[in-house]
Design a protein around this motif. Structure first.
Motif, short mmCIF file in Angstrom:
data_model
loop_
_atom_site.label_atom_id
_atom_site.label_comp_id
_atom_site.label_asym_id
_atom_site.label_seq_id
_atom_site.Cartn_x
_atom_site.Cartn_y
_atom_site.Cartn_z
N UNK A 3 0.82 -1.21 0.00
CA UNK A 3 0.00 0.00 0.00
C UNK A 3 0.86 1.26 0.00
N UNK A 4 1.95 1.24 0.76
CA UNK A 4 2.83 2.41 0.82
C UNK A 4 3.51 2.65 -0.53
N UNK A 5 3.98 1.58 -1.16
CA UNK A 5 4.61 1.72 -2.47
C UNK A 5 3.60 2.19 -3.53
N UNK A 6 2.35 1.77 -3.37
CA UNK A 6 1.31 2.24 -4.28
C UNK A 6 1.10 3.75 -4.13
N UNK A 7 1.11 4.23 -2.89
CA UNK A 7 0.98 5.68 -2.66
C UNK A 7 2.17 6.41 -3.28
N UNK A 8 3.36 5.84 -3.12
CA UNK A 8 4.54 6.48 -3.71
C UNK A 8 4.38 6.64 -5.22
N UNK A 9 3.85 5.61 -5.87
CA UNK A 9 3.65 5.68 -7.32
C UNK A 9 2.58 6.69 -7.68
N UNK A 10 1.46 6.68 -6.95
CA UNK A 10 0.35 7.59 -7.27
C UNK A 10 0.70 9.04 -7.01
N UNK A 11 1.56 9.28 -6.02
CA UNK A 11 1.92 10.65 -5.66
C UNK A 11 3.13 11.17 -6.44
N UNK A 12 3.76 10.27 -7.21
CA UNK A 12 5.00 10.60 -7.93
C UNK A 12 6.13 11.00 -6.99
N UNK A 13 6.11 10.43 -5.78
CA UNK A 13 7.24 10.64 -4.87
C UNK A 13 8.47 9.96 -5.45
N UNK A 14 9.64 10.55 -5.21
CA UNK A 14 10.86 9.93 -5.71
C UNK A 14 11.77 9.45 -4.59
N UNK A 15 11.31 9.55 -3.33
CA UNK A 15 12.11 9.09 -2.19
C UNK A 15 11.18 8.74 -1.04
#
Length: 561
Positions: free
Chosen positions: A64-76
């Motif tokens: 779930x956390x990695x999915x949020x990273x992808x959806x938010x375009x976080x890079x770190x």
């Protein structure tokens, strides 16, 4: 890096949000169902909801956390402390997803985040370690064999994680099986891994550590030492920097050992190397925390270095400065936990009706809650931290006493009055090494006297000249168990939940006969286990809850006739 996802909650998540703002990064917060309006969510640039309340559904949910990273375009991703901060599987997954992991490489976490593997590194570096079972599986049989050779007491420790979770001291042989089981169960809940090991326990030792920074270019620096000896059930309550009353030789040993251990593994990031200092002055390696520590602010206060921002710089590939700034003054951190020190530190989740934080020279407040927030039962008990700095240790103590006179919290019981009592004890507020009598078990030993002294600080003062009588002074605390003995956690006939939390284990079945003192169930609240004890004899007529379910305080666990 441009946008950083913070894989955590509470005060550390807010701390990282602020560091992102200072360093010019966008911040992404994640929130469970009960954290939607938490301060870290309110101040982050973006917020994403993780459905659920339990850690496994939310802050331990890697997918779930990695999915949020992808959806938010976080890079770190910055993991903070606890939860997934020392999970090499998650670190590897973050890096495999093309994101920057703000911490050491997964392989390094595997070597040092695992306490057993870290001991092997320490041996390689020539750093002394205590006798332990760490090269074979911990079983009742191997534990008994170890005790036969090395004697008691021993301590069971979770191989992964920290924060005092998954630790149990065994002083009598008959406790061995139950304490191993309890440590493994708690470790599994807190870190998702139940593996534990056994180590010889040293009485009256100090817990001393080093705050380190290391970069990808092979440079390792030690910023300062810290003393974290004031603990309750292996959970740190008060920390200070630099560690007081150490000899030059001890300081040199701590610095060299830390640099050698981190250099061997090619460490990169912020790290804390922890040690025991025995009453005889010997130094033994304990573990490496491959993350930022709860107590990092005291080092920041005496060095002027923002450790979170340094972690950002290191992750960007920058060099750690060769110049370690000279220490300036002294700093202490006091953890404000939602726990009842008059009832065996029972967790006290609930609504905060009022929270007034102190200020003035030398006072910093890092809190994860504000007035009107509710402290949930699903996570740890840390409400926030008071960090106090002075020109020397004595001035720091004086300012801390002033800060706690100003500190106010209503609606939940906390350990704040206990801190006021500690600050008034000569063994703690000592001027020299001969009078400094604090060890890792000092609070446990002195708790009855400390709790009695703390009673003087729990009443809400009334204005001078108000004409109020003693009966008009209101206290939000229950002092009926002031001698440190918890009241039995059950009710006559029907058994009700003594606190909000999760049912870990139901120890009886319908139709069973029970007697006074029997353990009927085991609950977990705010990462602490609590047994539900029978206050009377009878027969269990019905069981109303299931193992693994979360229940509110006063919920019916079972009926007894």
């Amino acid at each position: 890096m441009k946008k950083i996802l913070i894989a955590n909650r509470g005060e550390i998540a807010l701390r990282i949000v602020r560091a992102c703002r200072d360093a010019g990064y966008a911040s992404v917060a994640i929130v469970s169902d009960v954290d939607r309006n938490a301060p870290h969510a309110r101040f982050a640039d973006e917020v994403y909801h993780l459905e659920g309340t339990s850690p496994r559904e939310t802050y331990l949910n890697q997918a779930a956390i990695l999915d949020v990273a992808a959806r938010s375009s976080a890079d770190a991703i910055h993991p903070g402390y606890g939860f997934l901060a020392e999970n090499e599987i998650f670190a590897a997954a973050v890096m495999d997803a093309g994101l920057v992991w703000i911490g050491p490489d997964a392989a390094v976490i595997a070597r040092l985040g695992d306490k057993v593997a870290a001991r092997a590194v320490a041996r390689e570096a020539g750093v002394p370690v205590l006798p332990s079972i760490d090269e074979k599986a911990l079983t009742i049989e191997t534990a008994r064999s170890f005790i036969s050779e090395h004697g008691l007491p021993v301590i069971v420790k979770a191989q992964n994680g920290g924060g005092g979770r998954g630790m149990r001291i065994v002083r009598e042989a008959y406790e061995l099986e139950s304490q191993i089981a309890a440590a493994e169960r708690e470790a599994g809940l807190a870190f998702g891994r139940a593996q534990c090991f056994l180590e010889r326990y040293v009485e009256n030792a100090r817990h001393v550590e080093t705050q380190c920074l290391a970069d990808r270019h092979g440079r390792v620096v030690v910023l300062s030492t810290r003393d974290c000896s004031l603990q309750r059930r292996q959970q740190k309550l008060v920390e200070e920097a630099p560690a007081p009353f150490l000899t030059d030789a001890q300081n040199a040993t701590l610095v060299k050992a830390s640099v050698d251990i981190l250099s061997i593994v090619g460490y990169c990031g912020a790290a804390t190397c922890e040690y025991l200092v025995t009453p005889e002055g010997k130094v033994y390696f304990l573990e490496v925390n491959t993350r930022v520590q709860v107590e990092h602010p005291v080092t920041e206060e005496v060095t002027g270095i923002d450790i979170i921002c340094e972690m950002f710089r290191i992750a960007e590939g920058e060099h750690v400065s060769e110049h370690v700034p000279a220490l300036r003054g002294h700093a202490m951190e006091f953890r404000i936990n939602a726990e009842d020190p008059w009832a065996e530190f029972r967790p006290t989740p609930g609504p905060i009706m009022k929270l007034n934080l102190p200020s003035g020279p030398g006072v910093r407040s890092d809190f994860g809650y504000v007035s009107g927030d509710t402290i949930p039962p699903y996570y740890d008990s840390l409400v926030g931290k008071l960090i106090v700095t002075g020109s020397d240790r004595n001035e720091t103590i004086q300012r801390a006493r002033r800060a706690f006179r100003e500190f106010e919290i209503e609606g939940v019981t906390t350990i704040a009055p206990l801190h006021r009592a500690i600050l008034d004890r000569d063994e703690f507020a000592a001027y020299d090494a001969a009078d400094f009598k604090v060890s890792t078990k000092w609070i446990d030993i002195e708790l009855p006297a400390l709790a009695e002294a703390a009673r003087a600080f729990i009443s809400v003062a009334t204005p001078t000249g108000s004409g109020a009588s003693d009966d008009d002074i209101v206290s939000p605390y229950d002092t009926s168990a002031v001698q440190g003995e918890a009241e039995p956690l059950s009710y006559r006939r029907g058994i009700k939940a003594p606190l909000s939390g999760m049912i870990l284990e139901i120890c009886v079945s319908e139709g069973d006969a029970i007697s006074y003192g029997d353990v009927l169930a085991v609950m977990e609240s705010m990462k602490m286990e609590q047994q539900v004890i029978a206050e009377t004899s009878g027969t269990v007529t019905r069981i109303n809850v299931q193992e693994g379910s979360y229940i509110d305080m006063d919920a019916d666990i079972m009926g007894v006739d």
